[in-house]
Design an enzyme around this catalytic site. Structure first.
Site, PDB file in Angstrom:
ATOM      1  N   ASN A   1      16.410  33.604  32.542  1.00  0.00           N
ATOM      2  CA  ASN A   1      16.529  32.358  31.782  1.00  0.00           C
ATOM      3  C   ASN A   1      16.019  32.653  30.377  1.00  0.00           C
ATOM      4  O   ASN A   1      14.945  33.223  30.217  1.00  0.00           O
ATOM      5  CB  ASN A   1      15.676  31.269  32.452  1.00  0.00           C
ATOM      6  CG  ASN A   1      15.611  30.005  31.617  1.00  0.00           C
ATOM      7  OD1 ASN A   1      16.557  29.669  30.906  1.00  0.00           O
ATOM      8  ND2 ASN A   1      14.502  29.296  31.705  1.00  0.00           N
ATOM      9  N   GLY A   2      16.801  32.262  29.367  1.00  0.00           N
ATOM     10  CA  GLY A   2      16.377  32.511  27.985  1.00  0.00           C
ATOM     11  C   GLY A   2      17.426  33.328  27.247  1.00  0.00           C
ATOM     12  O   GLY A   2      18.581  33.396  27.672  1.00  0.00           O
TER      13      GLY A   2
ATOM     14  N   GLU B   1      19.613   5.356  20.337  1.00  0.00           N
ATOM     15  CA  GLU B   1      19.376   5.827  21.700  1.00  0.00           C
ATOM     16  C   GLU B   1      20.518   5.368  22.624  1.00  0.00           C
ATOM     17  O   GLU B   1      21.004   6.138  23.449  1.00  0.00           O
ATOM     18  CB  GLU B   1      18.004   5.320  22.193  1.00  0.00           C
ATOM     19  CG  GLU B   1      17.670   5.584  23.640  1.00  0.00           C
ATOM     20  CD  GLU B   1      17.697   7.052  24.042  1.00  0.00           C
ATOM     21  OE1 GLU B   1      17.763   7.937  23.183  1.00  0.00           O
ATOM     22  OE2 GLU B   1      17.689   7.301  25.261  1.00  0.00           O
TER      23      GLU B   1
ATOM     24  N   LYS C   1      23.094   7.768  24.770  1.00  0.00           N
ATOM     25  CA  LYS C   1      23.339   7.673  26.219  1.00  0.00           C
ATOM     26  C   LYS C   1      24.834   7.576  26.496  1.00  0.00           C
ATOM     27  O   LYS C   1      25.352   8.209  27.406  1.00  0.00           O
ATOM     28  CB  LYS C   1      22.670   6.428  26.837  1.00  0.00           C
ATOM     29  CG  LYS C   1      21.180   6.386  26.935  1.00  0.00           C
ATOM     30  CD  LYS C   1      20.560   7.372  27.885  1.00  0.00           C
ATOM     31  CE  LYS C   1      20.274   8.656  27.181  1.00  0.00           C
ATOM     32  NZ  LYS C   1      18.909   8.943  26.859  1.00  0.00           N
TER      33      LYS C   1
ATOM     34  N   HIS D   1      28.871  -0.616   3.727  1.00  0.00           N
ATOM     35  CA  HIS D   1      28.774   0.554   2.851  1.00  0.00           C
ATOM     36  C   HIS D   1      29.631   1.712   3.366  1.00  0.00           C
ATOM     37  O   HIS D   1      29.448   2.845   2.935  1.00  0.00           O
ATOM     38  CB  HIS D   1      27.314   0.984   2.707  1.00  0.00           C
ATOM     39  CG  HIS D   1      26.454  -0.062   2.058  1.00  0.00           C
ATOM     40  ND1 HIS D   1      26.604  -0.446   0.748  1.00  0.00           N
ATOM     41  CD2 HIS D   1      25.469  -0.847   2.564  1.00  0.00           C
ATOM     42  CE1 HIS D   1      25.737  -1.407   0.455  1.00  0.00           C
ATOM     43  NE2 HIS D   1      25.040  -1.670   1.553  1.00  0.00           N
TER      44      HIS D   1
ATOM     45  N   ARG E   1      18.780  21.762  35.440  1.00  0.00           N
ATOM     46  CA  ARG E   1      18.473  22.637  34.302  1.00  0.00           C
ATOM     47  C   ARG E   1      19.706  23.362  33.761  1.00  0.00           C
ATOM     48  O   ARG E   1      19.669  23.965  32.702  1.00  0.00           O
ATOM     49  CB  ARG E   1      17.435  23.685  34.722  1.00  0.00           C
ATOM     50  CG  ARG E   1      16.104  23.111  35.100  1.00  0.00           C
ATOM     51  CD  ARG E   1      15.181  24.215  35.590  1.00  0.00           C
ATOM     52  NE  ARG E   1      14.921  25.180  34.548  1.00  0.00           N
ATOM     53  CZ  ARG E   1      13.925  25.082  33.670  1.00  0.00           C
ATOM     54  NH1 ARG E   1      13.097  24.070  33.734  1.00  0.00           N
ATOM     55  NH2 ARG E   1      13.746  26.005  32.758  1.00  0.00           N
TER      56      ARG E   1
ATOM     57  N   LYS F   1      19.172  19.635  31.294  1.00  0.00           N
ATOM     58  CA  LYS F   1      18.014  18.759  31.159  1.00  0.00           C
ATOM     59  C   LYS F   1      16.981  19.315  30.188  1.00  0.00           C
ATOM     60  O   LYS F   1      16.350  18.580  29.453  1.00  0.00           O
ATOM     61  CB  LYS F   1      17.388  18.568  32.540  1.00  0.00           C
ATOM     62  CG  LYS F   1      16.186  17.648  32.561  1.00  0.00           C
ATOM     63  CD  LYS F   1      16.631  16.219  32.440  1.00  0.00           C
ATOM     64  CE  LYS F   1      15.483  15.236  32.388  1.00  0.00           C
ATOM     65  NZ  LYS F   1      15.898  14.013  31.675  1.00  0.00           N
TER      66      LYS F   1
ATOM     67  N   TRP G   1      23.444  27.880  32.585  1.00  0.00           N
ATOM     68  CA  TRP G   1      23.944  27.073  31.487  1.00  0.00           C
ATOM     69  C   TRP G   1      24.312  28.080  30.421  1.00  0.00           C
ATOM     70  O   TRP G   1      23.438  28.685  29.800  1.00  0.00           O
ATOM     71  CB  TRP G   1      22.848  26.118  31.010  1.00  0.00           C
ATOM     72  CG  TRP G   1      23.273  25.147  29.968  1.00  0.00           C
ATOM     73  CD1 TRP G   1      23.901  23.948  30.175  1.00  0.00           C
ATOM     74  CD2 TRP G   1      23.083  25.253  28.551  1.00  0.00           C
ATOM     75  NE1 TRP G   1      24.116  23.312  28.971  1.00  0.00           N
ATOM     76  CE2 TRP G   1      23.624  24.096  27.963  1.00  0.00           C
ATOM     77  CE3 TRP G   1      22.514  26.218  27.721  1.00  0.00           C
ATOM     78  CZ2 TRP G   1      23.609  23.867  26.594  1.00  0.00           C
ATOM     79  CZ3 TRP G   1      22.495  25.993  26.340  1.00  0.00           C
ATOM     80  CH2 TRP G   1      23.039  24.825  25.797  1.00  0.00           C
TER      81      TRP G   1
ATOM     82  N   CYS H   1      18.748  27.488  32.148  1.00  0.00           N
ATOM     83  CA  CYS H   1      19.064  28.011  33.469  1.00  0.00           C
ATOM     84  C   CYS H   1      17.856  27.807  34.380  1.00  0.00           C
ATOM     85  O   CYS H   1      16.745  27.623  33.898  1.00  0.00           O
ATOM     86  CB  CYS H   1      19.355  29.501  33.392  1.00  0.00           C
ATOM     87  SG  CYS H   1      20.590  29.899  32.162  1.00  0.00           S
TER      88      CYS H   1
ATOM     89  N   GLU I   1      26.594  10.933  25.819  1.00  0.00           N
ATOM     90  CA  GLU I   1      26.150  11.960  26.752  1.00  0.00           C
ATOM     91  C   GLU I   1      26.791  11.854  28.129  1.00  0.00           C
ATOM     92  O   GLU I   1      27.240  12.846  28.684  1.00  0.00           O
ATOM     93  CB  GLU I   1      24.647  11.735  26.960  1.00  0.00           C
ATOM     94  CG  GLU I   1      23.773  12.880  26.682  1.00  0.00           C
ATOM     95  CD  GLU I   1      22.347  12.555  27.058  1.00  0.00           C
ATOM     96  OE1 GLU I   1      21.885  11.399  26.907  1.00  0.00           O
ATOM     97  OE2 GLU I   1      21.678  13.487  27.508  1.00  0.00           O
TER      98      GLU I   1
END
Ligand code: F6R
Length: 586
Positions: free
Chosen positions: A100-101, A463, A467, A486, A27, A581, A74, A2, A470
């Site tokens: 926040n937290g 990576e 992307k 395999h 955020r 983020k 968030w 947040c 996401e």
């Protein structure tokens, strides 16, 4: 996670707070709210959606008053709805808070307060802070005492800001960032310097277990034991203060394009105390690299380069797994901690674990004011400027540049990276972005995408797939090509999309073997390579560079592919659903 902002000054708080929240929206962005104090009353407006959406219906930016707080959320505790959006008011309506937290012991506090007659309107852990403050204020008659008593009860990690009916604003931090901006007869409290960067570059970074109280008689900084602290005022570096989209449609695209210059900035950056830093790395018995998500992929590349060139065994570890892994970390070990934000809770707890064993911490971090920076014995800055797009792009290539530089230094020059050549190659990839946009059109209806790479290209395949999932919401998986037979070959079928990270180096022929196996089952191959092959249904050409340097260059078309696929899917690449983020919860 947040973002929180507070303001006490002489200008209308609503507009200042809404503008700040827009800048820090990366955020967390599922709901938003503002409280301001005017005519002796606290007014709160909040709702579900992005800042501009909620503001256009609730007009938070025109709220009157010169003291206020704001929040973008968030969700962690409680669904995404207006009741759970911050700010939260105390029952008396005389205190309003943003947090926040996570308050880990909120249930027992809530139970106790309920038994005393307090009523809760949300399912959040945060609302207990407002009511605890009220209770302690009524008991002691002092905001200072009320803050100290409340802080003594809270467990978990938090940064919160409270406004009180009389005009005082108070804030505290424990394991979550909180920065004070000092303006002309104005104070800003924020999760990020971006929250006040339009107004001032003078800042105080509150330490862990510190609080601040700002009233008409000025500002007082204390620790949680109630002792006064003389805070240090820092000038914020200009590069941290600018985060504008410019002519680009999204921050993500702007940041992808910036890489031609950020690679060079990272390559040229001075490393503070580098002799001692390199000496420590050279002489330690055990070297570990850790990070989360994209930063972990940089750790994988770092481990490869340090082993190959510096003949140094460097073990990569996922930060959130470190607590469960058997390690040999001791006081003769160094942990290379990689993080764009420097605030990821997983990385900070990995660092704590390593410090408990006496290990040295060398961080590779973009934010040189972050908690990670301050927890480290040595720090190497990325210097790629603020990254606002939730998907890490330029910070990843800058992390790779640092890894190459470390391999060069620790190997006594066995690898000599030519970053100018790399930057030119990246420019060429960027100038062919319209071709990549075309290729992305073919991925819009894909339900799965596989990204194949071997050797050093496997972390890049991981990576690239991160992307894609996401920001375009398509299931994507990075695979080492040799593993196809395999198991994963069972998933290949007519029309499946497979991206090959396949430059013309020692992995090229083996990667093509995998491509043959996919093609035989009707798969569609997108080849990222400097060498054409008829197996490719689409060829994304990259320039030829020194073969050791391909990983940086081939990352860029993967980022663009994910970006354009996201647009095809009508998603917002800057604000992917359910993500934030800076992941400051474990
Ligand atoms: C992926 C992404 C995340 C971050 C991860 C670590 O695009 O952005 O996977 O890489 O959350 O973040 P930092 O590097 O800030 O510790």
């Amino acid at each position: 996670m947040c973002s929180i902002i507070g303001y006490r000054g002489s200008r209308p708080a609503g507009k200042i707070i809404v503008d700040s929240l827009k800048k820090m929206e990366y955020r967390g962005y599922d709901s938003v709210g503002v409280s301001t104090l005017h005519s002796g009353r606290i007014e709160t407006r909040k709702g579900v959606g992005k800042v501009s959406e909620v503001d256009s219906s609730l007009h938070m930016n025109s709220m009157a008053g010169t003291v206020g707080i704001g929040h973008t959320r968030w969700a962690t505790h409680g669904g995404v709805n207006t009741a759970n959006a911050h700010p939260h008011c105390s029952n008396s309506k005389k205190i309003s808070i943003v947090h926040n937290g996570i308050i880990e012991n909120y249930q027992s506090i809530k139970q106790q307060l309920r038994a005393e007659g307090y009523v809760f309107k949300s399912q959040t852990d945060s609302e207990v802070i407002a009511n605890l403050l009220q209770k302690n204020l009524e008991l002691t008659g002092s905001i200072r005492e009320s803050m100290l008593r409340t802080l003594a009860r809270l467990e978990g990690s938090f940064a919160f800001i409270a406004i009180f009916e009389g005009g005082t604003i108070a804030a505290a931090r424990y394991r979550e960032p909180l920065i004070i901006g000092l303006g002309q007869s104005a104070y800003y409290l924020s999760s990020d310097v971006l929250g006040f960067s339009d107004h001032t570059d003078d800042a105080i970074f509150l330490g862990d277990k510190e609080l601040v109280i700002i009233s008409s008689s000025g500002m007082e900084v204390l620790n949680f034991d109630g002792e006064s602290i003389q805070p240090n005022v820092t000038k914020i570096a200009h590069e941290l203060l600018t985060a504008e989209k410019g002519d680009f449609s999204h921050f993500t695209l702007k940041e992808i394009f910036e890489q031609k210059s950020t690679i060079l900035r990272t390559a040229d950056a001075h490393w503070y105390d580098s002799d001692r830093l390199l000496d420590r790395l050279n002489n330690c018995k055990n070297l570990y690299l850790t990070g989360s998500g994209t930063s972990y992929h940089a750790a994988l590349i770092g481990s490869f380069l340090l082993s190959k060139y510096a003949k140094k065994r460097a073990e990569p570890m996922i930060a959130s797994e470190m607590q469960f892994l058997p390690t040999f970390i001791d006081d003769d070990s160094v942990l290379l901690a990689i993080s764009q934000s420097g605030e990821s809770a997983d990385i900070l707890s990995a660092v704590n674990l390593a410090k408990e064993e006496g290990a040295g911490i060398v961080s590779i971090v973009n934010s040189m004011t972050s908690s990670l920076f301050r927890e480290s014995s040595y720090s190497i800055g990325l210097h790629c400027g603020p990254e606002v797009g939730v998907a890490a792009t330029k910070s990843f290539t800058s992390q790779l540049v640092v890894m190459y530089r470390l391999a060069q230094e620790l190997s006594g020059g066995k690898i000599e990276p030519d970053f100018t050549e790399v930057s030119l190659a990246v420019s060429k990839v960027l100038s062919s972005s319209s071709k990549i946009e075309e290729v992305a059109k073919g991925l819009e209806s894909a339900s799965d995408i596989y990204v194949l790479g071997r050797g050093i290209h496997f972390p890049i395949a991981l990576e690239g797939s991160l992307k894609i999932k996401e920001i375009s919401y398509i299931h994507a998986e990075g695979l080492p090509g040799g593993e196809l037979k395999h198991g994963p070959l069972a998933l290949m079928h007519d029309g499946i999309s497979v991206v090959l990270v396949n430059p013309d180096d020692c992995t090229h022929a083996d990667t093509l073997t995998g491509a043959h196996e996919i093609k035989a089952r009707g798969g569609k191959i997108i080849g990222i390579s400097n060498a054409y092959n008829e197996l490719y249904d689409s060829w994304i050409e990259i320039p030829t560079v020194d073969e050791a340097m391909f990983p940086i260059v081939e990352s860029v078309p993967l980022q663009l592919l994910a970006y354009y696929t996201s647009l095809e899917k009508k998603a917002d690449p800057d604000y992917p659903r359910n993500l934030a983020k800076c992941v400051t919860v474990r």
